[in-house]
Design a protein around this motif. Structure first.
Motif, PDB file in Angstrom:
ATOM      1  N   SER A 233      24.098 -32.653  -6.043  1.00 50.12           N
ATOM      2  CA  SER A 233      24.518 -31.728  -7.098  1.00 50.12           C
ATOM      3  C   SER A 233      23.300 -31.236  -7.869  1.00 50.12           C
ATOM      4  O   SER A 233      22.291 -31.946  -7.954  1.00 50.12           O
ATOM      5  CB  SER A 233      25.487 -32.413  -8.076  1.00 50.12           C
ATOM      6  N   PRO A 234      23.392 -30.030  -8.446  1.00 49.95           N
ATOM      7  CA  PRO A 234      22.241 -29.466  -9.159  1.00 49.95           C
ATOM      8  C   PRO A 234      22.107 -29.984 -10.583  1.00 49.95           C
ATOM      9  O   PRO A 234      23.077 -30.464 -11.185  1.00 49.95           O
ATOM     10  CB  PRO A 234      22.560 -27.966  -9.160  1.00 49.95           C
ATOM     11  N   GLY A 235      20.887 -29.863 -11.134  1.00 54.44           N
ATOM     12  CA  GLY A 235      20.679 -30.251 -12.518  1.00 54.44           C
ATOM     13  C   GLY A 235      19.246 -30.057 -12.962  1.00 54.44           C
ATOM     14  O   GLY A 235      18.381 -29.623 -12.188  1.00 54.44           O
ATOM     15  N   HIS A 236      18.992 -30.398 -14.212  1.00 58.68           N
ATOM     16  CA  HIS A 236      17.646 -30.290 -14.786  1.00 58.68           C
ATOM     17  C   HIS A 236      17.579 -31.216 -15.989  1.00 58.68           C
ATOM     18  O   HIS A 236      18.539 -31.326 -16.757  1.00 58.68           O
ATOM     19  CB  HIS A 236      17.339 -28.851 -15.205  1.00 58.68           C
ATOM     20  N   ALA A 244      16.613 -28.712 -22.136  1.00 59.20           N
ATOM     21  CA  ALA A 244      16.973 -28.658 -20.718  1.00 59.20           C
ATOM     22  C   ALA A 244      17.821 -27.429 -20.426  1.00 59.20           C
ATOM     23  O   ALA A 244      17.611 -26.737 -19.413  1.00 59.20           O
ATOM     24  CB  ALA A 244      17.723 -29.933 -20.329  1.00 59.20           C
ATOM     25  N   TRP A 245      18.789 -27.160 -21.278  1.00 56.88           N
ATOM     26  CA  TRP A 245      19.684 -26.030 -21.052  1.00 56.88           C
ATOM     27  C   TRP A 245      18.936 -24.703 -21.140  1.00 56.88           C
ATOM     28  O   TRP A 245      19.176 -23.785 -20.355  1.00 56.88           O
ATOM     29  CB  TRP A 245      20.834 -26.063 -22.050  1.00 56.88           C
ATOM     30  N   ILE A 283      27.000 -29.483 -12.895  1.00 56.46           N
ATOM     31  CA  ILE A 283      25.576 -29.402 -13.203  1.00 56.46           C
ATOM     32  C   ILE A 283      25.184 -30.595 -14.069  1.00 56.46           C
ATOM     33  O   ILE A 283      25.783 -30.828 -15.123  1.00 56.46           O
ATOM     34  CB  ILE A 283      25.219 -28.087 -13.914  1.00 56.46           C
ATOM     35  N   TYR A 284      24.168 -31.333 -13.634  1.00 56.40           N
ATOM     36  CA  TYR A 284      23.695 -32.529 -14.334  1.00 56.40           C
ATOM     37  C   TYR A 284      22.432 -32.153 -15.103  1.00 56.40           C
ATOM     38  O   TYR A 284      21.317 -32.477 -14.706  1.00 56.40           O
ATOM     39  CB  TYR A 284      23.437 -33.656 -13.335  1.00 56.40           C
ATOM     40  N   ALA A 285      22.615 -31.427 -16.216  1.00 58.34           N
ATOM     41  CA  ALA A 285      21.489 -30.926 -16.999  1.00 58.34           C
ATOM     42  C   ALA A 285      21.604 -31.409 -18.425  1.00 58.34           C
ATOM     43  O   ALA A 285      22.686 -31.433 -19.015  1.00 58.34           O
ATOM     44  CB  ALA A 285      21.457 -29.396 -16.961  1.00 58.34           C
ATOM     45  N   GLY A 286      20.450 -31.792 -18.993  1.00 56.89           N
ATOM     46  CA  GLY A 286      20.420 -32.245 -20.367  1.00 56.89           C
ATOM     47  C   GLY A 286      19.356 -33.300 -20.568  1.00 56.89           C
ATOM     48  O   GLY A 286      18.406 -33.418 -19.789  1.00 56.89           O
ATOM     49  N   SER A 287      19.528 -34.088 -21.618  1.00 60.59           N
ATOM     50  CA  SER A 287      18.615 -35.183 -21.918  1.00 60.59           C
ATOM     51  C   SER A 287      18.830 -36.319 -20.927  1.00 60.59           C
ATOM     52  O   SER A 287      19.858 -36.369 -20.233  1.00 60.59           O
ATOM     53  CB  SER A 287      18.880 -35.696 -23.330  1.00 60.59           C
ATOM     54  N   PRO A 288      17.889 -37.262 -20.841  1.00 64.37           N
ATOM     55  CA  PRO A 288      18.087 -38.406 -19.948  1.00 64.37           C
ATOM     56  C   PRO A 288      19.380 -39.158 -20.211  1.00 64.37           C
ATOM     57  O   PRO A 288      20.053 -39.578 -19.263  1.00 64.37           O
ATOM     58  CB  PRO A 288      16.857 -39.273 -20.225  1.00 64.37           C
TER      59      PRO A 288
END
Length: 344
Positions: A233-236, A244-245, A283-288
């Motif tokens: 899956s995608p992310g950042h 991150a967003w 989407i796996y985006a955000g802080s740790p």
């Protein structure tokens, strides 16, 4: 819970500090540096996708992976995915058994039919044969995995009579099949006794639980051996959710709008992006902390053996990608392991 954590990239063409698009050559060199960093921060797997269009730099994953193999020590190396339908199974096996030798047994391959179809006309295949090409070529590849002389016949390539293929691997070649959401594909993977790689790029991960259950029922029915199940899956990742967003949105917007124009998707929007980074999205985006919690939930919900984060989407800069890779290895993976241990 014994689980691996990987990173995937398609070699998306990125921008420099002045906003100019990098060359494909520089992008490939950057991917190698990203992989070297991933190995140093404890990532278990690094996957490189095969594409044949202007947005992506990597059309020959094995060449990139061979370079990475020479500069890394522990991380497993493979694809995301290899388009088997428009390739030759014998050549695919030979390339990956060679990569396995160069990497001291760290190679694996993820086979797929291809959600992008540019390779079919490029290499002279008829899209009307889309399903038959993959079915027959996968059958042959499974025979090649036995690493014994092969006798095989089909309508999609020349027959083989007691053909032996070299080089041999020392411990076998770990093989997965990428599946986007077809029950028939899940059953096929189980029938061949291969690993199931679920490409979840939209909606909540929980909606794929029926496919996981189908895989296990099918394995029991065929009498094959259950292999690990993985999600791609995608992310950042950045220090904060907002950072991150902000870094990720333009890349996701550009990629979705480019592909969407070809496939009839509506224009991408901030509202959709915010939904996608939430519990209902893929989407796996955000802080740790945010990303770790979402990954842990997905692993628990689906009973995964591996989670692969596609860390590059669109034109996110090399510098931002390097920081994302670093945070994934040093902060996200340890957090996920702790969360899973608490749930045991």
């Amino acid at each position: 819970m014994d689980i691996e954590f990987g990173l995937d990239t398609f070699g998306d063409i990125t921008r420099d500090a002045e906003g100019e698009l990098l060359t494909g050559a520089q992008t490939i060199r950057n991917v190698v540096e990203q992989a070297v960093l991933a190995d140093s921060v404890g990532v278990d797997y690094f996957g490189v996708g095969e594409h044949h269009r202007s947005e992506f730099a990597i059309s020959s994953p094995e060449m990139v992976l061979a370079t990475i193999a020479g500069r890394t020590e522990r991380m497993r190396l493979g694809t995301a995915v290899t388009v088997l339908s428009s390739d030759d199974p014998v050549r695919v096996f030979e390339r990956f058994s060679t990569l396995d030798a160069l990497s001291d047994g760290r190679a694996e391959v993820v086979l797929g039919r291809g959600s992008f179809i540019e390779s079919f006309p490029l290499f002279g295949y008829d899209l009307r044969d889309y399903d038959a090409l993959f079915e027959q070529k996968l059958e042959l590849f499974v025979e090649l995995l036995k690493e014994e002389p092969v006798t095989w016949s089909g309508s999609m390539r020349a027959s083989l009579e007691n053909a032996d293929v070299f080089p041999k691997t020392e411990k076998g070649l770990r093989t997965w099949v990428g599946v986007g959401g077809s029950p028939e594909s899940v059953v096929r993977v189980a029938r061949h006794g291969l690993g199931l790689m679920l490409a979840i790029i939209g909606g909540p991960a929980g909606r794929f639980k029926p496919f996981v259950d189908l895989y296990h029922r099918s394995v029991a029915s065929f009498g094959t051996t259950a292999q690990p199940i993985s999600v791609h899956s995608p992310g950042h990742i950045a220090e904060t959710d907002e950072e991150a967003w902000e870094a990720a949105y333009s890349g996701f917007e550009a990629m979705n709008n480019t592909i969407g124009a070809e496939r009839g998707w509506p224009p991408y929007s901030r509202a959709r992006f915010q939904n996608d980074v939430g519990p209902a999205g893929a989407i796996y985006a955000g802080s740790p902390d945010r990303v770790a919690a979402k990954i842990a939930d997905t692993v628990t919900t689906l009973g995964l053996g591996r989670f692969d984060l596609k860390y590059s989407t669109g034109t996110i800069s090399h510098e931002a990608l390097m920081r994302s890779v670093e945070l994934y290895g040093t902060e996200v993976i340890p957090r996920v392991r702790r969360l899973l241990a608490q749930n045991d």
